[in-house]
Write a protein that holds these residues in place. Sequence first.
Motif, PDB file in Angstrom:
ATOM      1  N   LEU A 107       0.827  -1.203   0.000  1.00 19.24           N
ATOM      2  CA  LEU A 107       0.000   0.000   0.000  1.00 19.24           C
ATOM      3  C   LEU A 107       0.865   1.258   0.000  1.00 19.24           C
ATOM      4  CD1 LEU A 107      -2.596  -1.006   2.737  1.00 19.24           C
ATOM      5  CD2 LEU A 107      -3.079  -0.742   0.287  1.00 19.24           C
ATOM      6  N   ALA A 108       0.464   2.237  -0.790  1.00 15.09           N
ATOM      7  CA  ALA A 108       1.071   3.563  -0.727  1.00 15.09           C
ATOM      8  C   ALA A 108      -0.020   4.565  -0.385  1.00 15.09           C
ATOM      9  CB  ALA A 108       1.724   3.928  -2.055  1.00 15.09           C
ATOM     10  N   ALA A 109       0.322   5.514   0.468  1.00 15.40           N
ATOM     11  CA  ALA A 109      -0.645   6.524   0.917  1.00 15.40           C
ATOM     12  C   ALA A 109      -0.698   7.650  -0.107  1.00 15.40           C
ATOM     13  CB  ALA A 109      -0.253   7.057   2.290  1.00 15.40           C
ATOM     14  N   ALA A 110      -1.477   7.438  -1.157  1.00 11.88           N
ATOM     15  CA  ALA A 110      -1.528   8.380  -2.270  1.00 11.88           C
ATOM     16  C   ALA A 110      -2.045   9.750  -1.826  1.00 11.88           C
ATOM     17  CB  ALA A 110      -2.410   7.817  -3.375  1.00 11.88           C
ATOM     18  N   THR A 111      -1.573  10.775  -2.516  1.00 16.35           N
ATOM     19  CA  THR A 111      -1.997  12.146  -2.216  1.00 16.35           C
ATOM     20  C   THR A 111      -3.330  12.481  -2.850  1.00 16.35           C
ATOM     21  OG1 THR A 111      -0.889  13.050  -4.173  1.00 16.35           O
ATOM     22  CG2 THR A 111       0.408  12.893  -2.134  1.00 16.35           C
ATOM     23  N   SER A 138      -5.175  -3.707   6.491  1.00 17.30           N
ATOM     24  CA  SER A 138      -4.365  -4.859   6.854  1.00 17.30           C
ATOM     25  C   SER A 138      -5.251  -6.038   7.239  1.00 17.30           C
ATOM     26  CB  SER A 138      -3.423  -4.493   8.009  1.00 17.30           C
ATOM     27  OG  SER A 138      -2.599  -5.574   8.357  1.00 17.30           O
ATOM     28  N   GLU A 139      -6.295  -5.759   7.995  1.00 16.61           N
ATOM     29  CA  GLU A 139      -7.234  -6.812   8.385  1.00 16.61           C
ATOM     30  C   GLU A 139      -8.000  -7.346   7.174  1.00 16.61           C
ATOM     31  OE1 GLU A 139      -9.696  -5.137  11.392  1.00 16.61           O
ATOM     32  OE2 GLU A 139      -8.060  -4.920  12.852  1.00 16.61           O
ATOM     33  N   LEU A 140      -8.368  -6.432   6.263  1.00 17.81           N
ATOM     34  CA  LEU A 140      -9.070  -6.856   5.051  1.00 17.81           C
ATOM     35  C   LEU A 140      -8.198  -7.801   4.232  1.00 17.81           C
ATOM     36  CD1 LEU A 140     -11.374  -6.639   2.958  1.00 17.81           C
ATOM     37  CD2 LEU A 140     -10.247  -4.578   2.075  1.00 17.81           C
ATOM     38  N   ALA A 141      -6.930  -7.422   4.055  1.00 12.55           N
ATOM     39  CA  ALA A 141      -6.020  -8.277   3.291  1.00 12.55           C
ATOM     40  C   ALA A 141      -5.830  -9.624   3.974  1.00 12.55           C
ATOM     41  CB  ALA A 141      -4.676  -7.571   3.108  1.00 12.55           C
ATOM     42  N   ALA A 142      -5.660  -9.605   5.292  1.00  9.57           N
ATOM     43  CA  ALA A 142      -5.455 -10.859   6.033  1.00  9.57           C
ATOM     44  C   ALA A 142      -6.644 -11.797   5.881  1.00  9.57           C
ATOM     45  CB  ALA A 142      -5.194 -10.549   7.497  1.00  9.57           C
ATOM     46  N   SER A 143      -7.837 -11.233   5.773  1.00  9.20           N
ATOM     47  CA  SER A 143      -9.030 -12.067   5.606  1.00  9.20           C
ATOM     48  C   SER A 143      -9.036 -12.806   4.272  1.00  9.20           C
ATOM     49  CB  SER A 143     -10.299 -11.210   5.724  1.00  9.20           C
ATOM     50  OG  SER A 143     -10.494 -10.403   4.569  1.00  9.20           O
ATOM     51  N   ARG A 144      -8.201 -12.325   3.316  1.00  7.10           N
ATOM     52  CA  ARG A 144      -8.055 -12.989   2.015  1.00  7.10           C
ATOM     53  C   ARG A 144      -6.736 -13.749   1.917  1.00  7.10           C
ATOM     54  NH1 ARG A 144     -11.333 -11.452  -1.978  1.00  7.10           N
ATOM     55  NH2 ARG A 144     -10.878 -13.615  -2.565  1.00  7.10           N
ATOM     56  N   GLY A 145      -6.038 -13.878   3.047  1.00  9.28           N
ATOM     57  CA  GLY A 145      -4.778 -14.602   3.044  1.00  9.28           C
ATOM     58  C   GLY A 145      -3.610 -13.831   2.471  1.00  9.28           C
ATOM     59  N   VAL A 146      -3.700 -12.497   2.467  1.00  9.47           N
ATOM     60  CA  VAL A 146      -2.663 -11.640   1.894  1.00  9.47           C
ATOM     61  C   VAL A 146      -2.078 -10.765   2.992  1.00  9.47           C
ATOM     62  CG1 VAL A 146      -2.201  -9.774   0.242  1.00  9.47           C
ATOM     63  CG2 VAL A 146      -3.766 -11.636  -0.373  1.00  9.47           C
ATOM     64  N   LEU A 147      -0.764 -10.601   2.984  1.00 15.17           N
ATOM     65  CA  LEU A 147      -0.070  -9.743   3.932  1.00 15.17           C
ATOM     66  C   LEU A 147      -0.039  -8.317   3.395  1.00 15.17           C
ATOM     67  CD1 LEU A 147       1.873  -9.307   6.411  1.00 15.17           C
ATOM     68  CD2 LEU A 147       3.734  -9.793   4.802  1.00 15.17           C
ATOM     69  N   ALA A 148      -0.565  -7.373   4.166  1.00 12.42           N
ATOM     70  CA  ALA A 148      -0.531  -5.962   3.775  1.00 12.42           C
ATOM     71  C   ALA A 148       0.673  -5.273   4.404  1.00 12.42           C
ATOM     72  CB  ALA A 148      -1.810  -5.256   4.202  1.00 12.42           C
ATOM     73  N   THR A 149       1.320  -4.420   3.623  1.00 12.39           N
ATOM     74  CA  THR A 149       2.406  -3.580   4.117  1.00 12.39           C
ATOM     75  C   THR A 149       2.178  -2.159   3.619  1.00 12.39           C
ATOM     76  OG1 THR A 149       3.831  -3.895   2.173  1.00 12.39           O
ATOM     77  CG2 THR A 149       4.027  -5.524   3.947  1.00 12.39           C
ATOM     78  N   LEU A 168       4.881   3.753  12.498  1.00 14.25           N
ATOM     79  CA  LEU A 168       5.393   2.762  13.445  1.00 14.25           C
ATOM     80  C   LEU A 168       4.699   2.855  14.797  1.00 14.25           C
ATOM     81  CD1 LEU A 168       9.215   2.995  12.636  1.00 14.25           C
ATOM     82  CD2 LEU A 168       7.715   1.051  12.157  1.00 14.25           C
ATOM     83  N   ASP A 169       4.451   4.078  15.246  1.00 19.93           N
ATOM     84  CA  ASP A 169       3.866   4.285  16.570  1.00 19.93           C
ATOM     85  C   ASP A 169       2.351   4.155  16.579  1.00 19.93           C
ATOM     86  OD1 ASP A 169       6.416   4.778  17.509  1.00 19.93           O
ATOM     87  OD2 ASP A 169       6.211   6.970  17.438  1.00 19.93           O
ATOM     88  N   GLY A 170       1.701   4.475  15.446  1.00 19.83           N
ATOM     89  CA  GLY A 170       0.248   4.595  15.442  1.00 19.83           C
ATOM     90  C   GLY A 170      -0.511   3.499  14.738  1.00 19.83           C
ATOM     91  N   SER A 171       0.210   2.499  14.205  1.00 17.56           N
ATOM     92  CA  SER A 171      -0.464   1.391  13.527  1.00 17.56           C
ATOM     93  C   SER A 171       0.323   0.115  13.778  1.00 17.56           C
ATOM     94  CB  SER A 171      -0.574   1.664  12.022  1.00 17.56           C
ATOM     95  OG  SER A 171       0.685   1.489  11.394  1.00 17.56           O
ATOM     96  N   SER A 172      -0.263  -0.994  13.359  1.00 18.97           N
ATOM     97  CA  SER A 172       0.417  -2.282  13.521  1.00 18.97           C
ATOM     98  C   SER A 172       0.838  -2.888  12.189  1.00 18.97           C
ATOM     99  CB  SER A 172      -0.496  -3.271  14.263  1.00 18.97           C
ATOM    100  OG  SER A 172      -1.695  -3.472  13.529  1.00 18.97           O
ATOM    101  N   ILE A 173       0.577  -2.218  11.094  1.00 19.71           N
ATOM    102  CA  ILE A 173       0.875  -2.755   9.776  1.00 19.71           C
ATOM    103  C   ILE A 173       2.384  -2.899   9.582  1.00 19.71           C
ATOM    104  CG2 ILE A 173       1.025  -0.519   8.593  1.00 19.71           C
ATOM    105  CD1 ILE A 173      -0.550  -1.827   6.264  1.00 19.71           C
TER     106      ILE A 173
END
Length: 294
Positions: A107-111, A138-149, A168-173
């Motif tokens: 994932l990229a945080a597009a502008t 991240s949870e959505l991807a995990a539900s499909r068996g995919v690792l989100a980064t 790093l501080d505000g998410s678990s991805i």
Amino acid sequence: MTEIATRIAGAPISWGVCEVPGWGWQYDAATVLAEMRAVGLAATEFGPDGFLPDDPADKAKTLADVGLRAVGGFVPVVLHDPSHDPAPEVAAALEGFVAAGAGTLVLAAATGQDGYDDRPALDSAGWSTLLANLDKLSELAASRGVLATVHPHVGTMVENAADVSQVLDGSSIGLTLDTGHLLIGGVDPVALAVEHTARIRHTHLKDVDAAWAARVQSGEVGYTDAVRSGMYRPLGAGDIDITTIVSTLEKSGYDGWYVLEQDTILRARPVDDGPVADVRASIAHLQSIAAGLE
């Protein structure tokens, strides 16, 4: 650790294939995939929309027919706008991932703007929305068996050291460690690899001419112009300590992909070997690092 050889993947942007309008002359998929196999790459990221077939089954068949595994791919989505739900577009992208057996969503945080030469400022509400979306996706991807980064990337909402700290501080991805974009964004990729090894779940290996990176950081040169001028170098020919990064990851038990991704802009169809020559040099350098770790 010879198994590194089975985890070296390619990316279409190393052949100049990019989603940015007007980026440059573009190779067709058949040529890129054939050259990937010819140099011994095991797999590839998908590339931008339209590079591979949109239909998930056709996408999977295109890669299987040339003997390439699917890594996954780069999906830029707007994450900071409270009025925009990125989940439907990510869910649609995941269909292609699942069909092709691809395990990594980058994932990229597009502008919300075209290109990577500028980005808006983000307030606290925007950050809260962005971080919540990262965990939701991240949870959505995990539900499909995919690792989100999430991929810190020049010209996106996650670019510099402060942005990376917020994630790093505000998410678990997990993070995609893109050695080039981190350096250009003002983050030491070696320090990040050493200090936050456990958060690194995917790796884009680039080498960079540090002088050009400094000019981009200062605003003297735009990102696209710097790429066009050769800011990205084959592994071992730039200023990033690729050896320490790979050694750190391997010693920690990292078992993910090493995607060779050297952003390239082509003015016209090459009359020589073209970008594949740099890919070949990067493979040789990474294999030499792997040999030293055995």
